[in-house]
Design a protein around this motif. Structure first.
Motif, PDB file in Angstrom:
ATOM      1  N   SER A  67      85.412 -10.330   9.062  1.00  0.00           N
ATOM      2  CA  SER A  67      85.322 -10.556  10.509  1.00  0.00           C
ATOM      3  C   SER A  67      86.261  -9.617  11.260  1.00  0.00           C
ATOM      4  O   SER A  67      85.925  -9.139  12.356  1.00  0.00           O
ATOM      5  N   HIS A 121      84.697  -6.421  11.639  1.00  0.00           N
ATOM      6  CA  HIS A 121      83.676  -6.568  12.682  1.00  0.00           C
ATOM      7  C   HIS A 121      84.314  -6.417  14.060  1.00  0.00           C
ATOM      8  O   HIS A 121      83.799  -5.694  14.921  1.00  0.00           O
ATOM      9  N   PHE A 124      84.227 -11.973  19.351  1.00  0.00           N
ATOM     10  CA  PHE A 124      83.820 -13.315  18.961  1.00  0.00           C
ATOM     11  C   PHE A 124      83.223 -14.030  20.168  1.00  0.00           C
ATOM     12  O   PHE A 124      83.802 -14.033  21.260  1.00  0.00           O
ATOM     13  N   SER A 136      87.136 -19.129  12.770  1.00  0.00           N
ATOM     14  CA  SER A 136      86.751 -17.872  13.401  1.00  0.00           C
ATOM     15  C   SER A 136      87.438 -17.668  14.738  1.00  0.00           C
ATOM     16  O   SER A 136      87.773 -16.549  15.106  1.00  0.00           O
TER      17      SER A 136
END
Length: 230
Positions: A16, A19, A26, A54
């Protein structure tokens, strides 16, 4: 887990984070409700929400090692995601932030605070706070503590009239204002990184009975830290 493996897990980029580093953001915050605090609209975070990992941070090691499962969130330790700012939010847990490396710019109830390496920040329950985007070398770890855990396992370990005990008493009192934070300028104390590293290693080592062991480990570290600061 030892110090070397801890460093590897803390500094390794997660999928993540890669990313986020590539420019993506997010987008899960819209799934959370908003509340008005001090005239500002902020997100209300519930720590048993499966999106928490997350939104607020990532586990430095595999989830089965370094996180209390959903439903047992008396205490949770998470590494904050890099390259991903965290908007202003509140939650009912006490939060302890420790900067393992680099720095961490935050806003606590609208006030800018830059947390430096080896400094420690305690944030009151329901105190609005946000985190700016962290760089590759900015590693901050958050310890989230439920009020019940604090009441049942930690008060007896602290002196009755100390800065920490007064802060924690206010944190669990529903009738007081929750806009408090404590910033400890511990960057020159050689023992603080040792204490926190040992805590994180011990947290990652207890596979089956983490919750039981933490009821002894965390108060020990808080008690030792209190002795150093007072």
């Amino acid at each position: 887990m030892n110090i070397n493996s801890l460093h590897h897990y803390l500094t390794k980029l997660s999928d993540s984070e890669k990313h986020y580093q590539s420019g993506h953001c997010f987008d899960g915050w819209n799934a959370l409700p908003k509340v008005m605090i001090h005239g500002r609209e902020v997100y209300r975070m519930y720590l048993d929400n499966p999106l928490l990992g997350s939104m607020h941070g990532e586990n430095p090691v595999t989830p089965d090692l370094f996180d209390i499962p959903v439903g047992f969130q008396d205490i949770s330790i998470k590494r904050n995601s890099r390259f991903n700012p965290v908007p202003e939010h509140v939650h009912s847990h006490i939060e302890i932030n420790y900067v393992y490396s680099g720095k961490c710019p935050q806003h606590i109830d609208g006030k800018p605070v830059i947390l430096k390496k080896d400094q420690v920040l305690l944030i009151d329950t329901d105190c609005p706070h946000s985190i700016e985007s962290l760089g590759k070398d900015d590693i901050m770890i958050s310890i989230l503590i439920h009020k019940n855990f604090l009441r049942d396992h930690m008060f007896s370990q602290l002196s009755k009239d100390s800065v920490l005990s007064r802060f924690f008493i206010n944190a669990i009192n529903e009738q007081t204002n929750h806009d408090h934070y404590l910033l400890f300028h511990s960057e020159n104390d050689r023992r603080i990184p040792l204490f926190f590293s040992e805590l994180f290693c011990e947290f990652g080592s207890f596979r089956k009975h983490k919750r039981y062991h933490l009821s002894f480990i965390l108060p020990y570290h808080c008690r030792t830290y209190q002795c150093l600061r007072e």
